[in-house]
Write a protein that holds these residues in place. Structure first.
Motif, PDB file in Angstrom:
ATOM      1  N   SER A   1      39.042  40.386  36.084  1.00 28.85           N
ATOM      2  CA  SER A   1      39.002  39.061  35.469  1.00 28.85           C
ATOM      3  C   SER A   1      37.596  38.681  34.976  1.00 28.85           C
ATOM      4  CB  SER A   1      39.486  37.998  36.463  1.00 28.85           C
ATOM      5  OG  SER A   1      40.815  38.260  36.868  1.00 28.85           O
ATOM      6  N   ILE A   2      36.602  39.414  35.440  1.00 27.11           N
ATOM      7  CA  ILE A   2      35.225  39.139  35.023  1.00 27.11           C
ATOM      8  C   ILE A   2      34.958  39.845  33.704  1.00 27.11           C
ATOM      9  CG2 ILE A   2      32.787  39.409  35.624  1.00 27.11           C
ATOM     10  CD1 ILE A   2      33.618  39.311  38.562  1.00 27.11           C
TER      11      ILE A   2
ATOM     12  N   GLN B   1      29.496  40.626  30.840  1.00 30.40           N
ATOM     13  CA  GLN B   1      28.516  40.265  31.867  1.00 30.40           C
ATOM     14  C   GLN B   1      27.805  41.505  32.402  1.00 30.40           C
ATOM     15  OE1 GLN B   1      29.339  37.309  34.726  1.00 30.40           O
ATOM     16  NE2 GLN B   1      30.900  36.277  33.499  1.00 30.40           N
TER      17      GLN B   1
ATOM     18  N   VAL C   1      25.243  37.973  40.592  1.00 31.72           N
ATOM     19  CA  VAL C   1      26.022  37.530  39.428  1.00 31.72           C
ATOM     20  C   VAL C   1      27.516  37.802  39.610  1.00 31.72           C
ATOM     21  CG1 VAL C   1      26.374  37.783  36.935  1.00 31.72           C
ATOM     22  CG2 VAL C   1      24.051  37.889  37.895  1.00 31.72           C
ATOM     23  N   ILE C   2      27.855  39.036  39.972  1.00 30.64           N
ATOM     24  CA  ILE C   2      29.268  39.426  40.019  1.00 30.64           C
ATOM     25  C   ILE C   2      29.973  38.891  41.267  1.00 30.64           C
ATOM     26  CG2 ILE C   2      30.889  41.344  39.980  1.00 30.64           C
ATOM     27  CD1 ILE C   2      29.265  40.937  37.401  1.00 30.64           C
TER      28      ILE C   2
ATOM     29  N   PRO D   1      29.400  36.330  43.414  1.00 30.86           N
ATOM     30  CA  PRO D   1      29.734  34.894  43.479  1.00 30.86           C
ATOM     31  C   PRO D   1      30.961  34.523  42.646  1.00 30.86           C
ATOM     32  CG  PRO D   1      27.367  35.180  43.250  1.00 30.86           C
ATOM     33  CD  PRO D   1      27.982  36.536  43.061  1.00 30.86           C
ATOM     34  N   GLN D   2      31.062  35.107  41.449  1.00 33.66           N
ATOM     35  CA  GLN D   2      32.241  34.850  40.621  1.00 33.66           C
ATOM     36  C   GLN D   2      33.488  35.473  41.229  1.00 33.66           C
ATOM     37  OE1 GLN D   2      31.485  35.197  36.172  1.00 33.66           O
ATOM     38  NE2 GLN D   2      29.748  36.334  36.996  1.00 33.66           N
ATOM     39  N   LEU D   3      33.338  36.674  41.751  1.00 32.34           N
ATOM     40  CA  LEU D   3      34.480  37.382  42.330  1.00 32.34           C
ATOM     41  C   LEU D   3      35.087  36.599  43.483  1.00 32.34           C
ATOM     42  CD1 LEU D   3      36.256  39.926  42.536  1.00 32.34           C
ATOM     43  CD2 LEU D   3      34.504  40.918  44.027  1.00 32.34           C
ATOM     44  N   TRP D   4      34.242  36.086  44.369  1.00 32.80           N
ATOM     45  CA  TRP D   4      34.757  35.346  45.519  1.00 32.80           C
ATOM     46  C   TRP D   4      35.485  34.080  45.086  1.00 32.80           C
ATOM     47  CZ3 TRP D   4      35.842  37.318  49.875  1.00 32.80           C
ATOM     48  CH2 TRP D   4      35.087  38.363  50.417  1.00 32.80           C
ATOM     49  N   GLN D   5      34.992  33.424  44.048  1.00 35.33           N
ATOM     50  CA  GLN D   5      35.693  32.244  43.552  1.00 35.33           C
ATOM     51  C   GLN D   5      37.086  32.587  43.036  1.00 35.33           C
ATOM     52  OE1 GLN D   5      33.279  30.258  40.639  1.00 35.33           O
ATOM     53  NE2 GLN D   5      31.905  29.365  42.159  1.00 35.33           N
ATOM     54  N   ILE D   6      37.205  33.746  42.422  1.00 42.03           N
ATOM     55  CA  ILE D   6      38.492  34.168  41.862  1.00 42.03           C
ATOM     56  C   ILE D   6      39.479  34.572  42.951  1.00 42.03           C
ATOM     57  CG2 ILE D   6      39.627  35.899  40.413  1.00 42.03           C
ATOM     58  CD1 ILE D   6      36.990  36.005  38.774  1.00 42.03           C
TER      59      ILE D   6
ATOM     60  N   TYR E   1      33.321  26.555  45.636  1.00 42.36           N
ATOM     61  CA  TYR E   1      33.696  25.837  44.417  1.00 42.36           C
ATOM     62  C   TYR E   1      32.867  24.589  44.158  1.00 42.36           C
ATOM     63  CZ  TYR E   1      37.820  28.797  44.834  1.00 42.36           C
ATOM     64  OH  TYR E   1      38.658  29.873  44.957  1.00 42.36           O
TER      65      TYR E   1
END
Length: 200
Positions: free
Chosen positions: A98-99, A103, A121-122, A124-129, A199
Motif C-alpha cells: 500500500s506504500i 517513496q 519513513v516506511i 511509521p506508515q506501515l504501522w498505521q496501515i 494516528y
C-alpha cells in the motif's frame, strides 16, 4: 491461576516472536529473488491453509519420526509462532504494497541509508496501515492459546474443564469465560492506546 499463567506465557512468547518474524519475512518477500518469494508464499499457504490444532499435533507427534523431539511446551510455542508469523507476513505484505513505490525511489535519490529509511519513513506508515489487522490477530491469539490443551498442557480452559468435571458444575467455565473477557478487554485497551499514538 496456574492455567492463567500458562495461557499468558503462550500468548506472550507467541506475540513477541511472531510479529518481528512476520515483519522481517514480509520485507524479505518484497525485495528478494523469485525463488525466495515462492518459498515464503509456500510457507504462508501451508500454515494459513491448515488448522492450528493439526499443526500442533504434527509438530509434537509427527516430528519425532524424523528425529526431532520437542517437549510439550516448546512444541506448542514453536507451532503457535510459526502459525501466527504466517498471518503477520500477509498483513505486513499487504501494508507494504500500500506504500507508494515512489517513496522508496525518493529515499534512494536522497541517499538515505536503507535501514534508516525503513525505520523513519516506511515503518511509521506501515504501522498505521496494518494496526487494525494486527490488533484483530492479537485478540484471536488470546483465544487460540486454548488449543495447546491438545498437547496435554494445563492452560486456562483445560484447568477449568477439569474443575468442572470434578465438581459436576458449570461454574468453573463461567470463571474461565470471565478471565478471557478480562484479558481481551485489557489487550483491547492497550491496542487502542497504541492506535491513538500512531494516528495522532
Amino acid at each position: 491461576m496456574r492455567g492463567l499463567k500458562l495461557t499468558l506465557e503462550v500468548f506472550t512468547y507467541t506475540l513477541i516472536a511472531s510479529i518481528p518474524l512476520g515483519l522481517l519475512f514480509a520485507f524479505i518477500q518484497q525485495k528478494s529473488p523469485k525463488i525466495i518469494r515462492v518459498l515464503i508464499q509456500g510457507y504462508v499457504y501451508l500454515f494459513r491453509g491448515t488448522p492450528l490444532l493439526l499443526q500442533m499435533m504434527f509438530v509434537f507427534f509427527g516430528l519425532p519420526f524424523i528425529g526431532i523431539v520437542l517437549d510439550r511446551f516448546p512444541a506448542a510455542i514453536v507451532t503457535m509462532i510459526a502459525n501466527y508469523a504466517a498471518y503477520f507476513i500477509e498483513i505486513f505484505r499487504g501494508g507494504l504494497n500500500s506504500i507508494p513505490e515512489g517513496q522508496y525511489e525518493s529515499l534512494k535519490v536522497l541517499s538515505v541509508k536503507p535501514l534508516v529509511g525503513i525505520r523513519r519513513v516506511i515503518l511509521p506508515q506501515l504501522w498505521q496501515i496494518v494496526m487494525p489487522s494486527v490488533g484483530n490477530e492479537v485478540i484471536s491469539l488470546i483465544k487460540d492459546t486454548a488449543l495447546v490443551y491438545v498437547l496435554g498442557l494445563e492452560e486456562l480452559l483445560k484447568v477449568g474443564r477439569a474443575m468442572s468435571n470434578s465438581q459436576a458444575s458449570l461454574i468453573p467455565f463461567v470463571y474461565v469465560g470471565v478471565i478471557y473477557l478480562i484479558i481481551t478487554g485489557i489487550t483491547t485497551l492497550v491496542l487502542r492506546r497504541i492506535e491513538h499514538y500512531l494516528y495522532r
